[in-house]
Structures are given as structure tokens and as C-alpha cells.
Design a protein around this motif. Structure first.
Motif: not given
Length: 176
Positions: A6-7, A9-11, A13-14, A160, A164
Motif C-alpha cells: 500500500t505504501a 503504491s501510494t508513493i 501514485a504521488f 498506477v 494496483s
């Protein structure tokens, strides 16, 4: 879902959205039809007289009506009276005064000396400052605008999404 996935994927995407979703192209303004659209974000303006006005990416200028408004970094030239005594006076190689420290400890960058007395200097001072500014669009020759980049945005969304799906597949395989 696993916290590391999750971390990651979030990084990802950002970073992708920060880098790819917008660009700052420069456009020449020749006539009213070339004026930027209302509420457009502006990074740099080159005026007809050659003066360059720069805004920051964090606080860009904005097109409102027939002007570009914002807080820009500009060179300020002003006449200043500096009262002595002067603890420090730095001179250029040609002997002219370049920098003066006044009695209160403030340093003044001197462009040229207008009048010199033992305890008083009248100078033309030049420094950079962030000041509110309004530039009529009729005075603009070149402008750097923030513009969305649809191709890179779609690519970022697809990447992304793929990351995911990959993370979801890895999670489901690890649960078996």
C-alpha cells in the motif's frame, strides 16, 4: 492488503501525478487571441520592454480580467539615505562602494553613490524582493503557463492501475 505494498503504491501514485500531470510551456503573445485563459496559472512573464517577471511554482501568478496578478520576485531600485557611523564599507576593484553596513547592522547593497558625507550616504540601492504585482496583458510578449498534460496523465493513471492490480494479485497469491 500488506502495508508495504500500500505504501509503495501510494508513493508511486504521488510521484507520477506530481511529475506528469502538468507542464509549463512558454507561449508568445502577439494579439488578443493569444491571451491566456482566465484563471490560468503563470510562472514567467517577459514584458514588451524586455523585463522578466518570475513567480514561484508554489505561488504562481494568475490571469484575472486583462491582467496577470500575483506575488513576484522583482529587482527594486530605490534611493536610500543611510545614516552612519559605518562599521563596514566594502569597495569594488575600481574603488566605488559596493556594500555598506549601517549603525544598526543592516547591510545595504549599493548600485551607485549619489552623495557621500562623513555620517550620511545617499545611495541607489538594488535588491530582490517578493512584491505584489499586476501586469496588463497588453504589455506581455512571452508567458510561461501551467497546462495539463493529458497524455502523461493517462499514462500515470494506467501505470498506477497496473501497479494496483499487481499488488492485489501478489496479495491474493500470498493468502493461498
Amino acid at each position: 492488503m500488506h502495508p508495504k505494498i500500500t505504501a509503495f503504491s501510494t508513493i508511486a501514485a504521488f510521484v507520477l501525478f506530481t511529475v506528469s500531470c502538468s507542464m509549463w510551456p512558454t507561449r508568445e503573445i502577439r494579439m488578443e487571441a493569444d491571451y491566456p485563459s482566465q484563471n490560468g496559472r503563470v510562472l514567467t512573464v517577459v514584458k514588451n520592454n524586455g523585463e522578466v517577471v518570475e513567480f514561484s511554482k508554489q505561488d504562481p501568478g494568475i490571469v484575472l480580467g486583462d491582467e496577470i496578478r500575483g506575488t513576484a520576485r522583482v529587482l527594486v531600485n530605490e534611493k536610500t539615505e543611510i545614516e552612519g557611523p559605518f562599521p563596514l564599507i566594502k569597495r569594488r576593484a575600481d574603488g566605488t562602494i559596493a556594500e555598506v553596513t549601517d549603525a544598526k547592522g543592516k547591510v545595504h547593497l549599493v548600485q551607485n553613490v549619489l552623495r557621500e558625507e562623513p555620517n550620511l550616504l545617499v545611495v541607489q540601492e538594488r535588491y530582490s524582493a517578493r512584491l505584489p504585482i499586476a501586469i496588463p496583458l497588453s504589455e506581455v510578449r512571452l508567458v510561461t503557463l501551467k497546462k495539463p498534460n493529458p497524455y502523461l496523465t493517462v499514462a500515470a493513471v494506467a501505470l498506477v492501475g497496473a501497479l494496483s492490480l499487481f499488488a492485489l494479485a501478489m496479495y491474493s497469491l500470498s493468502r493461498d
